[in-house]
Design a protein around this motif. Structure first.
Motif, PDB file in Angstrom:
ATOM      1  N   MET A 155      68.262  65.123  17.901  1.00  0.00           N
ATOM      2  CA  MET A 155      67.451  64.236  18.591  1.00  0.00           C
ATOM      3  C   MET A 155      66.212  64.738  18.796  1.00  0.00           C
ATOM      4  SD  MET A 155      70.171  62.853  21.366  1.00  0.00           S
ATOM      5  CE  MET A 155      71.732  63.404  21.215  1.00  0.00           C
ATOM      6  N   PRO A 156      65.105  64.009  18.466  1.00  0.00           N
ATOM      7  CA  PRO A 156      63.835  64.528  19.341  1.00  0.00           C
ATOM      8  C   PRO A 156      63.717  64.269  20.645  1.00  0.00           C
ATOM      9  CG  PRO A 156      63.448  62.763  17.310  1.00  0.00           C
ATOM     10  CD  PRO A 156      64.901  62.886  17.706  1.00  0.00           C
ATOM     11  N   LEU A 157      63.303  65.220  21.463  1.00  0.00           N
ATOM     12  CA  LEU A 157      62.993  65.204  22.942  1.00  0.00           C
ATOM     13  C   LEU A 157      62.952  63.863  23.402  1.00  0.00           C
ATOM     14  CD1 LEU A 157      63.455  66.619  25.318  1.00  0.00           C
ATOM     15  CD2 LEU A 157      60.790  67.393  25.159  1.00  0.00           C
ATOM     16  N   LYS A 158      62.052  63.346  22.930  1.00  0.00           N
ATOM     17  CA  LYS A 158      61.542  61.886  23.413  1.00  0.00           C
ATOM     18  C   LYS A 158      62.846  60.885  23.212  1.00  0.00           C
ATOM     19  CE  LYS A 158      57.939  58.411  22.682  1.00  0.00           C
ATOM     20  NZ  LYS A 158      56.797  57.910  22.080  1.00  0.00           N
ATOM     21  N   VAL A 159      63.479  60.914  22.170  1.00  0.00           N
ATOM     22  CA  VAL A 159      64.686  60.132  22.073  1.00  0.00           C
ATOM     23  C   VAL A 159      65.681  60.491  22.979  1.00  0.00           C
ATOM     24  CG1 VAL A 159      66.443  59.401  20.413  1.00  0.00           C
ATOM     25  CG2 VAL A 159      63.929  59.477  19.617  1.00  0.00           C
ATOM     26  N   ALA A 160      65.919  61.992  23.086  1.00  0.00           N
ATOM     27  CA  ALA A 160      67.078  62.461  24.083  1.00  0.00           C
ATOM     28  C   ALA A 160      66.850  62.099  25.531  1.00  0.00           C
ATOM     29  CB  ALA A 160      67.182  63.883  23.918  1.00  0.00           C
ATOM     30  N   ILE A 161      65.531  61.994  25.833  1.00  0.00           N
ATOM     31  CA  ILE A 161      65.126  61.646  27.165  1.00  0.00           C
ATOM     32  C   ILE A 161      65.477  60.046  27.245  1.00  0.00           C
ATOM     33  CG2 ILE A 161      63.261  60.951  28.744  1.00  0.00           C
ATOM     34  CD1 ILE A 161      61.967  63.743  27.567  1.00  0.00           C
ATOM     35  N   SER A 162      65.161  59.333  26.474  1.00  0.00           N
ATOM     36  CA  SER A 162      65.418  57.900  26.407  1.00  0.00           C
ATOM     37  C   SER A 162      66.677  57.522  26.412  1.00  0.00           C
ATOM     38  CB  SER A 162      64.890  57.232  25.168  1.00  0.00           C
ATOM     39  OG  SER A 162      63.460  57.308  25.285  1.00  0.00           O
ATOM     40  N   ILE A 163      67.559  58.507  25.622  1.00  0.00           N
ATOM     41  CA  ILE A 163      69.060  58.064  25.766  1.00  0.00           C
ATOM     42  C   ILE A 163      69.726  58.507  27.057  1.00  0.00           C
ATOM     43  CG2 ILE A 163      71.357  59.277  24.762  1.00  0.00           C
ATOM     44  CD1 ILE A 163      69.774  59.281  21.804  1.00  0.00           C
ATOM     45  N   ALA A 164      69.371  59.593  27.486  1.00  0.00           N
ATOM     46  CA  ALA A 164      69.629  60.085  29.020  1.00  0.00           C
ATOM     47  C   ALA A 164      69.505  59.092  29.915  1.00  0.00           C
ATOM     48  CB  ALA A 164      69.107  61.472  29.320  1.00  0.00           C
TER      49      ALA A 164
END
Length: 77
Positions: A45-54
């Motif tokens: 996961m790119p960081l931006k996507v990981a933040i959105s998922i979290a």
């Protein structure tokens, strides 16, 4: 301390939140295949996507992957 990324824990976090991969994909406006690629460790996961998922499933970003301490760095210090 430095860390290596271990296995993706998204499947477990989704189960804890009561959400499905399909729900998450719809919530983030991305294809379900991309979510399954993360779950199956086919892509990171790119960081931006990981933040959105979290944010979507209500967990900490760091809980999305196993974090393995870099033993070389630990021994060096």
């Amino acid at each position: 301390m430095k860390f290596e990324l271990g296995l993706c824990m998204l499947k477990e976090r989704l189960m804890e939140s009561g959400k499905s991969p399909e729900w998450l994909a719809k919530d983030l406006l991305i294809k379900p295949e991309r979510i399954y690629d993360f779950i199956e460790n086919k892509r990171v996961m790119p960081l931006k996507v990981a933040i959105s998922i979290a944010d979507s499933i209500g967990c900490d970003v760091g809980a999305l992957y196993e974090l393995i301490p870099n033993e070389y760095e630990a021994k060096r210090n």
